[in-house]
Design a protein around this motif. Structure first.
Motif, short mmCIF file in Angstrom:
data_model
loop_
_atom_site.label_atom_id
_atom_site.label_comp_id
_atom_site.label_asym_id
_atom_site.label_seq_id
_atom_site.Cartn_x
_atom_site.Cartn_y
_atom_site.Cartn_z
N VAL A 380 53.70 -44.32 -2.13
CA VAL A 380 52.60 -45.18 -1.68
C VAL A 380 53.02 -45.96 -0.44
O VAL A 380 52.25 -46.09 0.53
CB VAL A 380 52.15 -46.11 -2.81
CG1 VAL A 380 51.19 -47.18 -2.27
CG2 VAL A 380 51.47 -45.33 -3.92
N GLY A 381 54.25 -46.50 -0.44
CA GLY A 381 54.71 -47.27 0.72
C GLY A 381 54.76 -46.43 1.99
O GLY A 381 54.31 -46.88 3.06
N VAL A 382 55.27 -45.20 1.89
CA VAL A 382 55.35 -44.34 3.07
C VAL A 382 53.97 -43.88 3.51
O VAL A 382 53.65 -43.87 4.71
CB VAL A 382 56.26 -43.13 2.77
CG1 VAL A 382 56.23 -42.14 3.93
CG2 VAL A 382 57.69 -43.58 2.51
N VAL A 383 53.11 -43.51 2.57
CA VAL A 383 51.77 -43.02 2.90
C VAL A 383 50.94 -44.12 3.57
O VAL A 383 50.22 -43.86 4.54
CB VAL A 383 51.07 -42.49 1.64
CG1 VAL A 383 49.59 -42.27 1.90
CG2 VAL A 383 51.71 -41.18 1.19
N VAL A 384 51.04 -45.34 3.08
CA VAL A 384 50.27 -46.44 3.67
C VAL A 384 50.71 -46.68 5.11
O VAL A 384 49.87 -46.86 6.01
CB VAL A 384 50.42 -47.71 2.82
CG1 VAL A 384 49.89 -48.93 3.57
CG2 VAL A 384 49.67 -47.57 1.51
N ASN A 385 52.02 -46.68 5.36
CA ASN A 385 52.49 -46.88 6.73
C ASN A 385 52.02 -45.78 7.66
O ASN A 385 51.55 -46.03 8.78
CB ASN A 385 54.02 -46.95 6.75
CG ASN A 385 54.53 -48.37 6.62
OD1 ASN A 385 53.89 -49.32 7.04
ND2 ASN A 385 55.68 -48.53 6.01
N PHE A 386 52.12 -44.54 7.23
CA PHE A 386 51.72 -43.42 8.08
C PHE A 386 50.21 -43.39 8.26
O PHE A 386 49.70 -43.22 9.39
CB PHE A 386 52.20 -42.11 7.45
CG PHE A 386 51.77 -40.88 8.22
CD1 PHE A 386 52.46 -40.49 9.35
CD2 PHE A 386 50.66 -40.15 7.82
CE1 PHE A 386 52.07 -39.37 10.08
CE2 PHE A 386 50.26 -39.03 8.53
CZ PHE A 386 50.96 -38.64 9.67
N LEU A 387 49.46 -43.55 7.18
CA LEU A 387 48.00 -43.48 7.26
C LEU A 387 47.44 -44.63 8.09
O LEU A 387 46.50 -44.45 8.88
CB LEU A 387 47.42 -43.50 5.85
CG LEU A 387 45.93 -43.19 5.70
CD1 LEU A 387 45.64 -41.76 6.13
CD2 LEU A 387 45.49 -43.40 4.25
N CYS A 388 48.02 -45.80 7.93
CA CYS A 388 47.54 -46.96 8.68
C CYS A 388 47.83 -46.80 10.16
O CYS A 388 46.97 -47.09 11.01
CB CYS A 388 48.18 -48.23 8.14
SG CYS A 388 47.59 -49.75 8.92
N GLY A 389 49.04 -46.33 10.51
CA GLY A 389 49.40 -46.23 11.92
C GLY A 389 48.76 -45.07 12.64
O GLY A 389 48.29 -45.22 13.78
N TYR A 390 48.69 -43.92 12.00
CA TYR A 390 48.25 -42.71 12.69
C TYR A 390 46.76 -42.41 12.52
O TYR A 390 46.21 -41.64 13.29
CB TYR A 390 49.06 -41.51 12.18
CG TYR A 390 49.10 -40.36 13.16
CD1 TYR A 390 49.82 -40.45 14.34
CD2 TYR A 390 48.40 -39.18 12.90
CE1 TYR A 390 49.86 -39.39 15.24
CE2 TYR A 390 48.43 -38.12 13.79
CZ TYR A 390 49.16 -38.23 14.96
OH TYR A 390 49.18 -37.19 15.86
N VAL A 391 46.13 -43.00 11.52
CA VAL A 391 44.72 -42.69 11.25
C VAL A 391 43.84 -43.93 11.41
O VAL A 391 42.92 -43.96 12.24
CB VAL A 391 44.55 -42.09 9.84
CG1 VAL A 391 43.08 -41.86 9.54
CG2 VAL A 391 45.33 -40.79 9.72
N THR A 392 44.11 -44.97 10.62
CA THR A 392 43.20 -46.11 10.57
C THR A 392 43.31 -47.00 11.79
O THR A 392 42.30 -47.51 12.28
CB THR A 392 43.46 -46.92 9.29
OG1 THR A 392 43.50 -46.05 8.17
CG2 THR A 392 42.37 -47.95 9.07
N LEU A 393 44.52 -47.23 12.29
CA LEU A 393 44.70 -48.15 13.41
C LEU A 393 43.99 -47.67 14.68
O LEU A 393 43.30 -48.47 15.33
CB LEU A 393 46.19 -48.37 13.67
CG LEU A 393 46.52 -49.48 14.66
CD1 LEU A 393 46.04 -50.83 14.13
CD2 LEU A 393 48.01 -49.54 14.94
#
Length: 507
Positions: A380-393
């Motif tokens: 969850v920690g890794v997915v949130v960082n990647f998803l937030c930076g590469y998709v949501t941000l």
């Protein structure tokens, strides 16, 4: 003496001075190197004129200073905290572990005499200091990683922005062309069978954020709507650079630690007790919130397309979307930034807590009871960082500009500096003019009062005129010090107020 009981508890009284000097030299050298590296980074950002990133760096320094001050307070108050005694029954409530398997730490003599236990032992205070260090490291690392991924994803937008100046783009968006909205690329992407139904639109937008979250046609359409709403339609505004400046400014907000963020962090520590079964739900809070925010951002694009379609089914040239605050939750685009801030901080806090417990108690401890707990927390920690930076941000950086008003980042830093200096100078001139007007009015009132109350002037006939011995080309003026002076007409045209005539400044 404390040093006589063994090497582990030796004090500075029994420690060689060369050992103390070596440790101090090492700590000072590392601190100076870190401070010098931050100074070089600030100079580099200053040369690049990245003002918002400099502000973010200063906030990071302030956050690290705050965490260091908390750690210092724990060191100073370590003995006093250990001397706070509570009943033994209370100390066994809300424990993070189901069963007590750790070794019992010696209690303070004050609490032992009262048949009580310490609120927190000295060992616990030291472990809490280590947790603060892990939190500082993961907070800075997580924020930089997320925004680095977002900046890398937004790098392709530079080529899209350059494409808007090509002949092919101008021809495809010719104002003399008429077409139906559903025939445009933007309409074909968002006007689907599920677009009109809210309960179908949310699942579709939820899934869309995982593939092609920001397409080229979305960028072109939102860019066109922003420029038409705030500038001339044919303006060659660089939308990509504006998004970059706005994201850098938001980065300065996200790196900060606000009071409400600390409150949620304290609640996270409290709910880490075994009785709350937090391993079932607590690690998923940042992930669920991030997915909801991403679905909302995708839904805003679809709603803007629907809004344009409801106004007219035929368009001329490019489809025009109308930016508005009512597309956002509570009509506040800034709310999404605060949600992103909360998501990133809580995710970094959970990663810091996991790493700290692994370092202090080992991988197999009461904090990680099963293999599933370890996998879930790491994944969850890794997915949130990647998803937030590469998709949501990147999606957030584009959609939040679709509010009713534009942000001051729309101007380059050089223009913003000039506007601020002009505003300060204008305010200063207005204040000086107001002060001189007040002095002039008070002087006029004083002269009128003295003339009316004078017995010699009061007895004069109304037809009697008095000639003042000034030349015909002289005028009476009020200088900047509030003193009445005689000034020739030729000089008066230059004025006492930087070139403006006195009659004009009175209006």
């Amino acid at each position: 003496m404390a040093g006589e009981s063994g090497g582990d508890s030796a004090s500075l009284e029994t420690t060689p001075t060369w050992a103390v000097a070596t440790i101090c030299f090492f700590l000072i050298a590392v601190s100076i190197l870190i401070e010098h590296a931050l100074h070089l980074l600030a100079k580099y950002l200053s040369r690049k004129r990245r003002k918002y990133l400099i502000q973010a760096l200063n906030k990071i320094k302030s956050d690290l200073l705050l965490l260091g001050f908390i750690s210092l307070l724990l060191t100073v108050c370590e003995k006093h905290i250990a001397n706070i005694c509570i009943p033994k029954g209370v100390s066994h409530s809300f424990l993070p572990c189901h069963s007590l398997t750790s070794e019992e730490e010696p209690e303070e003599s004050k609490c032992e005499e009262q048949d009580k236990v310490s609120l927190m032992s000295r060992v616990g205070v030291q472990q809490l200091q280590m947790l603060i260090f892990f939190l500082a490291f993961f907070h800075v690392f997580s924020i930089f990683l997320t925004f680095s991924l977002g900046t890398a994803k937004m790098g392709r937008w530079k080529h899209w922005e350059a494409e808007t100046r090509t002949f092919e783009y101008q021809f495809s968006n010719d104002h003399r062309r008429f077409q139906f909205i559903h025939q445009t690329s933007f309409g074909r992407r968002h006007l689907k069978f599920w677009s009109e139904h809210r309960f179908l639109r949310w699942p579709a937008c939820f899934l869309r954020q995982f593939y092609g979250s920001v397409s080229k046609v979305d960028y072109f359409t939102l860019r066109h709507g922003f420029i038409v709403a705030h500038f001339a339609e044919e303006n060659n505004f660089n939308f990509q650079k504006y998004l970059k400046r706005a994201l850098e400014k938001d980065f300065g907000v996200v790196v900060g630690m606000r009071l409400w963020i600390w409150i949620f962090s304290v609640l996270f520590i409290f709910f880490n007790a075994f009785v709350f079964r937090n391993y079932f739900w607590l690690p998923f809070i940042p992930l669920v919130m991030l997915l909801v925010v991403g679905a909302k951002l995708q839904g805003i694009i679809t709603k803007m397309c629907l809004d344009s379609s409801d106004k007219s089914h035929v368009i001329r040239g490019t489809l025009l979307v109308q930016p508005s605050d009512h597309f956002f939750w509570f009509d506040r685009p800034k709310l999404l930034l605060h949600l992103m801030h909360f998501i990133l901080f809580q995710n970094s806090f959970q990663l810091a807590f996991f790493s700290w417990s692994w370092y202090k108690f080992g991988l197999r401890s009461c904090f990680h009871r099963k293999t599933e707990d370890i996998v879930i927390k790491l994944a969850v920690g890794v997915v949130v960082n990647f998803l937030c930076g590469y998709v949501t941000l990147p999606l957030y950086a584009l959609i939040t500009q679709m509010g009713s008003s534009m942000r001051n980042a729309v101007f380059p830093e050089e223009v913003m500096g000039g506007l601020k200096r002009w505003r300060a100078k204008a305010k200063k001139n207005l204040a000086r003019k107001h002060k001189m007007d007040l002095a002039r009015r008070s002087l006029d009132g004083l002269l009128d009062t003295s003339v009316e109350s004078s017995p010699s002037f009061g007895s004069l006939d109304a037809s009697f005129s008095v000639e003042i011995g000034y030349a015909s080309d002289d005028r009476v003026v009020l200088d900047e010090d509030g003193v009445v002076r005689r000034q020739p007409e030729q000089q008066q045209k230059l004025g006492s107020f930087g070139g403006f005539e006195l009659s004009r400044t009175q209006q």
